[in-house]
Design a protein around this motif. Structure first.
Motif, PDB file in Angstrom:
ATOM      1  N   UNK A   4      18.865  37.075  35.585  1.00 18.14           N
ATOM      2  CA  UNK A   4      19.674  36.461  36.650  1.00 18.14           C
ATOM      3  C   UNK A   4      21.163  36.672  36.386  1.00 18.14           C
ATOM      4  N   UNK A   5      21.556  36.594  35.126  1.00 20.20           N
ATOM      5  CA  UNK A   5      22.974  36.781  34.795  1.00 20.20           C
ATOM      6  C   UNK A   5      23.381  38.228  35.032  1.00 20.20           C
ATOM      7  N   UNK A   6      22.550  39.171  34.580  1.00 15.90           N
ATOM      8  CA  UNK A   6      22.854  40.586  34.763  1.00 15.90           C
ATOM      9  C   UNK A   6      22.863  40.937  36.245  1.00 15.90           C
ATOM     10  N   UNK A  11      25.876  42.348  41.088  1.00 15.53           N
ATOM     11  CA  UNK A  11      26.159  42.068  42.491  1.00 15.53           C
ATOM     12  C   UNK A  11      27.640  41.754  42.686  1.00 15.53           C
ATOM     13  N   UNK A  12      28.217  40.969  41.770  1.00 13.59           N
ATOM     14  CA  UNK A  12      29.632  40.620  41.866  1.00 13.59           C
ATOM     15  C   UNK A  12      30.505  41.864  41.694  1.00 13.59           C
ATOM     16  N   UNK A  13      30.154  42.730  40.740  1.00 13.56           N
ATOM     17  CA  UNK A  13      30.912  43.956  40.510  1.00 13.56           C
ATOM     18  C   UNK A  13      30.837  44.873  41.717  1.00 13.56           C
ATOM     19  N   UNK A  14      29.655  45.018  42.284  1.00 14.03           N
ATOM     20  CA  UNK A  14      29.493  45.856  43.467  1.00 14.03           C
ATOM     21  C   UNK A  14      30.302  45.310  44.643  1.00 14.03           C
ATOM     22  N   UNK A  15      30.260  44.015  44.855  1.00 15.42           N
ATOM     23  CA  UNK A  15      30.995  43.377  45.957  1.00 15.42           C
ATOM     24  C   UNK A  15      32.504  43.571  45.764  1.00 15.42           C
ATOM     25  N   UNK A  16      32.960  43.408  44.510  1.00 16.15           N
ATOM     26  CA  UNK A  16      34.383  43.561  44.233  1.00 16.15           C
ATOM     27  C   UNK A  16      34.837  45.008  44.470  1.00 16.15           C
ATOM     28  N   UNK A  17      34.050  45.975  44.027  1.00  9.98           N
ATOM     29  CA  UNK A  17      34.396  47.380  44.235  1.00  9.98           C
ATOM     30  C   UNK A  17      34.362  47.761  45.713  1.00  9.98           C
ATOM     31  N   UNK A  18      33.432  47.170  46.453  1.00 11.09           N
ATOM     32  CA  UNK A  18      33.318  47.458  47.877  1.00 11.09           C
ATOM     33  C   UNK A  18      34.504  46.894  48.658  1.00 11.09           C
ATOM     34  N   UNK A  19      34.967  45.719  48.275  1.00 12.10           N
ATOM     35  CA  UNK A  19      36.012  45.045  49.042  1.00 12.10           C
ATOM     36  C   UNK A  19      37.427  45.482  48.667  1.00 12.10           C
TER      37      UNK A  19
END
Length: 91
Positions: A4-6, A11-19
């Motif tokens: 869950x942590x990984x 997911x957070x890294x992908x969202x940050x890179x996308x935005x």
């Protein structure tokens, strides 16, 4: 590690890179640079022998004409331009 942590981290890294848009200009410039370098490599590969012949001819001309301008087809013109021609007037 906990899955869950990984998963949340990814997911957070992908969202940050996308935005984020800070790296878009750099990415575009790197893509253009890559295309330019690829084009130069293809052009040199395609025209390589002709470029080599042209550089060799130019180097031969430059070696003869620049190192000793008094020899060759333009010897009289070069001598006159530099005032070294003997015009027979004496001096």
């Amino acid at each position: 590690m906990n899955f869950a942590i990984v998963s949340a981290y990814c997911a957070n890294t992908f969202r940050r890179l996308r935005d984020e848009e800070d790296g878009l200009a750099l990415t575009e410039y790197l893509l253009l640079l890559g295309l330019l370098v690829g084009g130069v490599i293809l052009a040199v590969g395609f025209f390589g022998s002709a470029l080599s012949d042209g550089w060799t001819q130019w180097a031969d001309w430059a070696t003869v004409e620049i190192s000793n301008p008094w020899n060759g087809d333009n010897a009289g013109a070069a001598a006159a331009a530099y005032g070294a021609a003997d015009d027979g007037a004496g001096g």
